[in-house]
Design a protein around this motif. Sequence first.
Motif, PDB file in Angstrom:
ATOM      1  N   UNK A 115       0.753  -1.177   0.028  1.00 37.49           N
ATOM      2  CA  UNK A 115      -0.132  -0.096  -0.073  1.00 37.49           C
ATOM      3  C   UNK A 115       0.914   1.286  -0.142  1.00 37.49           C
ATOM      4  N   UNK A 136       3.972   1.581  -1.144  1.00 43.69           N
ATOM      5  CA  UNK A 136       4.621   1.835  -2.086  1.00 43.69           C
ATOM      6  C   UNK A 136       3.803   1.889  -3.409  1.00 43.69           C
ATOM      7  N   UNK A 156      11.576   0.076  -2.022  1.00 40.99           N
ATOM      8  CA  UNK A 156      11.734  -0.455  -3.346  1.00 40.99           C
ATOM      9  C   UNK A 156      13.161  -1.103  -3.486  1.00 40.99           C
ATOM     10  N   UNK A 194       9.249  -2.318 -10.387  1.00 42.29           N
ATOM     11  CA  UNK A 194       8.299  -2.991 -11.332  1.00 42.29           C
ATOM     12  C   UNK A 194       8.926  -3.701 -12.495  1.00 42.29           C
ATOM     13  N   UNK A 214       3.992   5.391 -14.925  1.00 42.48           N
ATOM     14  CA  UNK A 214       2.882   4.689 -14.483  1.00 42.48           C
ATOM     15  C   UNK A 214       3.329   3.841 -13.498  1.00 42.48           C
ATOM     16  N   UNK A 215       4.843   3.670 -13.583  1.00 43.75           N
ATOM     17  CA  UNK A 215       5.387   2.576 -12.374  1.00 43.75           C
ATOM     18  C   UNK A 215       5.843   3.179 -11.242  1.00 43.75           C
ATOM     19  N   UNK A 216       5.400   2.754  -9.932  1.00 46.57           N
ATOM     20  CA  UNK A 216       5.601   3.321  -8.789  1.00 46.57           C
ATOM     21  C   UNK A 216       7.040   3.093  -8.574  1.00 46.57           C
ATOM     22  N   UNK A 234       3.658   8.870  -9.605  1.00 49.26           N
ATOM     23  CA  UNK A 234       4.216   7.710  -9.879  1.00 49.26           C
ATOM     24  C   UNK A 234       3.515   6.636  -9.683  1.00 49.26           C
ATOM     25  N   UNK A 241       0.667   4.267  -8.248  1.00 53.74           N
ATOM     26  CA  UNK A 241      -0.332   4.296  -7.181  1.00 53.74           C
ATOM     27  C   UNK A 241       0.600   4.876  -5.866  1.00 53.74           C
ATOM     28  N   UNK A 242       1.694   5.291  -6.199  1.00 54.44           N
ATOM     29  CA  UNK A 242       2.591   5.741  -4.920  1.00 54.44           C
ATOM     30  C   UNK A 242       2.602   7.057  -4.422  1.00 54.44           C
ATOM     31  N   UNK A 283      -9.236   4.378  -3.326  1.00 58.28           N
ATOM     32  CA  UNK A 283      -8.134   4.435  -2.263  1.00 58.28           C
ATOM     33  C   UNK A 283      -6.966   3.764  -2.939  1.00 58.28           C
ATOM     34  N   UNK A 284      -7.179   2.494  -3.342  1.00 60.83           N
ATOM     35  CA  UNK A 284      -6.256   1.425  -3.810  1.00 60.83           C
ATOM     36  C   UNK A 284      -5.375   2.098  -4.827  1.00 60.83           C
ATOM     37  N   UNK A 319      -4.548  10.083  -3.017  1.00 54.11           N
ATOM     38  CA  UNK A 319      -5.151   9.538  -1.610  1.00 54.11           C
ATOM     39  C   UNK A 319      -3.944   9.469  -0.454  1.00 54.11           C
ATOM     40  N   UNK A 320      -2.882   8.852  -1.036  1.00 54.62           N
ATOM     41  CA  UNK A 320      -1.711   8.373  -0.175  1.00 54.62           C
ATOM     42  C   UNK A 320      -1.254   9.601   0.170  1.00 54.62           C
ATOM     43  N   UNK A 336     -11.507   7.696   4.923  1.00 55.74           N
ATOM     44  CA  UNK A 336     -11.613   7.152   3.697  1.00 55.74           C
ATOM     45  C   UNK A 336     -13.026   6.554   3.574  1.00 55.74           C
ATOM     46  N   UNK A 379      -5.214  -2.113   4.777  1.00 53.49           N
ATOM     47  CA  UNK A 379      -3.927  -1.774   5.507  1.00 53.49           C
ATOM     48  C   UNK A 379      -3.844  -0.092   5.212  1.00 53.49           C
ATOM     49  N   UNK A 380      -4.787   0.371   4.332  1.00 55.49           N
ATOM     50  CA  UNK A 380      -4.864   1.875   4.172  1.00 55.49           C
ATOM     51  C   UNK A 380      -5.274   2.585   5.395  1.00 55.49           C
ATOM     52  N   UNK A 406      -4.280   3.022   8.539  1.00 60.74           N
ATOM     53  CA  UNK A 406      -3.301   3.385   9.624  1.00 60.74           C
ATOM     54  C   UNK A 406      -3.404   4.790   9.856  1.00 60.74           C
ATOM     55  N   UNK A 445      -7.267  -3.016 -14.239  1.00 58.91           N
ATOM     56  CA  UNK A 445      -7.404  -4.222 -15.329  1.00 58.91           C
ATOM     57  C   UNK A 445      -8.664  -4.653 -15.355  1.00 58.91           C
TER      58      UNK A 445
END
Lengths: 434, 307
Positions: free
Chosen positions: A215, A217, A289, A337, B109-111, B130, B132-133, B164-165, B170-171, B186, B196-197, B199, B229
């Motif tokens: 979550x 990261x 990471x 990734x 698109x890559x965290x 980046x 969903x990071x 949120x995911x 959101x993060x 949330x 786990x979101x 905390x 997806x």
Amino acid sequence: MIKTYITHAVWAPDGRAVDACLDPAAEQASPVILPGGIPLPGVSCVAPAGEMPIPQHARVLPAHGKLLLPALYDLHTNIEIPGRSKRECIMRAGEAAVRGGVWGMLVLPSPAFCFDNGAALDSFRAAAEERSVADMTPAGCISRGMQGNEQAPYAALALMRGIHILSDGETFPANLPMLYHAMQYAADLGLIFAVRADTPALSARTYAHPGTTAYRLGLTPCPPCAEEIGTATLLRLAEATGARLHLQLVSTAESVRMIRRAKESGRVRVTAEVALQHLLYTHEDIGDYNTVFKTVPPLRDRADCEALLEGVKDGTIDCIVSAHTPCTPFSKKQDFITAPAGMVWLDIMLPALYTKLVKPGLLSWAELMQACCLKPAAIARPREQEEGAYIAPPLMLFDPAVEFTVDERSLTCGTLNTPLTGERLCGSVTLPLQ
Amino acid sequence: MNPRKDLITVESLSDEEIYTILESAVAMKEIFTKSVKKVPVLKGKSVLTLFYEPSTRTRSSFEVAAHRLSADVTTFSVSTSSVVKGESIHDTIDTLMSMKMDYIIVRHKNSGIPAVIAGHCNASVINAGDGAHAHPSQAFLDAFTIREHYGSVEGRRVVIIGDILHSRVARSTSCILRRLGAHVAFMGPGSLVPPEAHTGVKRLEDWDAVFAWKPDVIYLLRVQNERIDSPFFPASDYHAAFGVTEQRLRRIEGEGMVLMHPGPVNRGVELCDAATEYGNCLICNQVENGIAARMSILYHLTPATLS
């Protein structure tokens, strides 16, 4: 034939101080009987330390305080190093294995080593014979080209080339009818299907265990149920077809429970393995990471590590494997990734097992020997199709007092992707002894 | 305060840095009211925008911010570059650094990509989103907007509603708001609000719970179809279950709550059409404040190219 006398060694399984005579000619009536009733060939006598008469001019290995134990067998090795020739991959993996106390390994098919035909196996065996100091047993492919569409020629692989285990390497055969019929067909040939349980539809494009790390990261999580659904499917297929199943890289607590129940039922012929990385590390080790900790299946929770270790101790999990996967330094410098998954272990296998599991009291020498020498050898190198009987391992000496730092010099496999870089490990291996 | 080279996440900043950036954003915004909307703070510096994902407001906002600080801005077009030939990110950065860039603003698109770039070059790297990071500049503009509206963030109640995911907003936004003393909750579809979101964040089940919690700010997240997806929820349910419907808008208006959204809005999904006309809907303020916040971020960072 030259005999080697080892004096004042500690016989690891029970801690007795012994002298032993290693005699290449002594095939029969070995005084060392390993669990499973297998006499250890090449040992002609064993006596309490200091009591063995040693002829003059004999070759003597004084081994005060060193442990004498059978060498390890690794059931899960990927030997391919991206960008290197096949010959170099074979040579480096062999050297690395022997340094880490591993005398033999099951080499899984990969794009470079696609064992779906006799010619590929012959050329691999010839190269391994010439280049490798360790024993290399190839696993045949389940499907042609590991594509999952049609079966590889099992009869040709098994009857003519002596293949005993089938695996599609790191890919799960998503085509269930193909796998079902393959298991029906191959059950009569006594072949073992070595498969990592997975549900690709749930695990595709996922990178970490669902938890605080994934979550934080922003990494798409790989739910444990992806593996567990695969475990249930494979156990049921094995039961329905009568084929032998070897579950690779078990990573979740629930999978361990499912395998335990299946073994207790007595209806499924199943063995299972866990990778050392899944016993030692959790998703939290990914930190910020750190791509060294990218593995497939992903590193999971502390509770999973504990359940897996418990499974090893009670025999639910038969083997601890290296899941050795060399990755080039550049590939691991990329983002999490994009970077490839996997760690290298062979070079430091026994020192890591000792330092991380035996020394802290998590695993006894006897349990380690079952999980890393005897059971894997019984699965990969059975004698005359007899379950439980196997080609006996050579002996090695292990000095737990020697400490070293893991760095380029302690890793000969050609890559550095281990989380132990810079850490102090205990133990040095002498293998082979003769 | 040590000079900071990169801005990758809000988490990596000290409280002092967060307050400093917010304070100077106020000063930056005053420049907008002048007849000459430009200061020579970054004169002679080179700023590169490197966007591997589509973007309207973030990219143009950073470009306007850099222009207002008198920097020279280069726009890197990924679709017409060697990236489409499979060039690795390291090689792309080496090439661009040979052109002596001082600031690289990156979206991918890559965290984790901005951190990789930051470790590989001397330029100041600003994470413009980046995967969903993280999306730290969005966090600053959101905090700035709430602070501007209410006078302070501390003690305010902010509910973030939606996916949120998959949301970097959101993060990062929940992180900065909590650091500034706000209460954050949330709410969203069960498949998009992972356990786990939570905390330090309250979980609200539905709109009834949201209204009962009496939030000051209702922050709607965009439904990110491009990041999803497989279906996480029945699409036709979303507006009725999680969106601001006209009925809910009347209650929001009645209680004077503030509406925010990072944009672009999916009309009829997160917000009904009338919601964008609502007086306390701060979406356009967010865009305007985005320029000030990004000017302040550029001003705050010190590239290692200067030493």
